[in-house]
Write an enzyme that holds these catalytic residues in place. Structure first.
Site, mmCIF file in Angstrom:
data_model
loop_
_atom_site.group_PDB
_atom_site.id
_atom_site.type_symbol
_atom_site.label_atom_id
_atom_site.label_comp_id
_atom_site.label_asym_id
_atom_site.label_seq_id
_atom_site.Cartn_x
_atom_site.Cartn_y
_atom_site.Cartn_z
ATOM 1 N N CYS A 1 -6.189 2.730 4.980
ATOM 2 C CA CYS A 1 -7.038 1.552 5.230
ATOM 3 C C CYS A 1 -7.063 1.143 6.696
ATOM 4 O O CYS A 1 -6.134 1.416 7.456
ATOM 5 C CB CYS A 1 -6.580 0.375 4.366
ATOM 6 S SG CYS A 1 -4.998 -0.353 4.868
ATOM 7 N N GLU B 1 1.003 4.113 1.737
ATOM 8 C CA GLU B 1 1.494 4.591 3.028
ATOM 9 C C GLU B 1 2.546 3.637 3.579
ATOM 10 O O GLU B 1 3.566 4.069 4.122
ATOM 11 C CB GLU B 1 0.339 4.721 4.034
ATOM 12 C CG GLU B 1 -0.764 5.643 3.584
ATOM 13 C CD GLU B 1 -1.894 4.932 2.827
ATOM 14 O OE1 GLU B 1 -3.010 5.474 2.827
ATOM 15 O OE2 GLU B 1 -1.659 3.858 2.232
ATOM 16 N N HIS C 1 0.869 -1.173 0.000
ATOM 17 C CA HIS C 1 0.000 0.000 0.000
ATOM 18 C C HIS C 1 0.910 1.228 0.000
ATOM 19 O O HIS C 1 2.063 1.161 0.441
ATOM 20 C CB HIS C 1 -0.899 0.012 1.228
ATOM 21 C CG HIS C 1 -2.064 -0.911 1.135
ATOM 22 N ND1 HIS C 1 -3.169 -0.788 1.941
ATOM 23 C CD2 HIS C 1 -2.299 -1.972 0.317
ATOM 24 C CE1 HIS C 1 -4.043 -1.741 1.635
ATOM 25 N NE2 HIS C 1 -3.539 -2.467 0.657
ATOM 26 N N CYS D 1 -2.866 0.226 7.174
ATOM 27 C CA CYS D 1 -2.087 1.466 7.096
ATOM 28 C C CYS D 1 -2.360 2.393 8.274
ATOM 29 O O CYS D 1 -1.445 3.067 8.752
ATOM 30 C CB CYS D 1 -2.332 2.157 5.761
ATOM 31 S SG CYS D 1 -1.616 1.215 4.386
#
Length: 152
Positions: free
Chosen positions: A84, A58, A56, A94
């Protein structure tokens, strides 16, 4: 609610450009992230699937900053999409990674649509004492990058 600054808008626009680098996926959003220090310096950038199909944005950006780096406590993480709270691909969401890193300010453009999971990132971060700034005026750019997930 915290107010967005001109710098917030500029950095968030950068995340949308980073999202354009993401390998296309039919099972995940294209997202960009930038971690900016208190003095306006870029500490790290990342985008979805940057180094691994499960990355992801981040997470990719945070992986480039040493854990415990004192600059994180006064940094802002910018993400094109709401961080998320639920993941199928990795054990830590995240929002959990951001909180654990000690980042106290998050700015994003678009609330995660319930295409894959039910996301409560903004609420989770706020409950943990993180300042959250949403700039929905930039959400159309994020949606455009992810248009392949919304067939008409």
């Amino acid at each position: 609610m915290a107010e967005a600054t001109a710098a917030d808008r500029r950095w968030l626009e950068e995340t949308i450009e980073l999202a354009r680098r993401c390998p296309v996926s039919t099972t995940a959003f294209a997202v960009g992230a930038v971690i900016v220090g208190a003095g306006g310096e870029v500490l790290a950038t990342g985008y979805s699937r940057e180094g691994d199909p499960h990355d992801h944005a981040e997470e990719a950006a945070l992986a480039k900053v040493a854990p415990g780096d004192p600059r994180l406590a006064s940094a802002t993480i910018y993400s094109s999409l709401e961080p998320c709270t639920t993941r199928a691909s990795r054990p830590r969401a995240c929002t959990e990674l951001i909180i654990a890193a000690g980042i106290r300010r998050v700015v994003f453009a678009w609330r995660e649509p319930d295409v894959f999971v039910d996301c409560t990132g903004a609420e989770t971060l706020r409950e943990a004492g993180v300042e959250v700034v949403e700039i929905p005026a930039l959400a159309p750019g994020v949606r455009e990058v992810n248009a392949h997930l919304f067939p008409s």
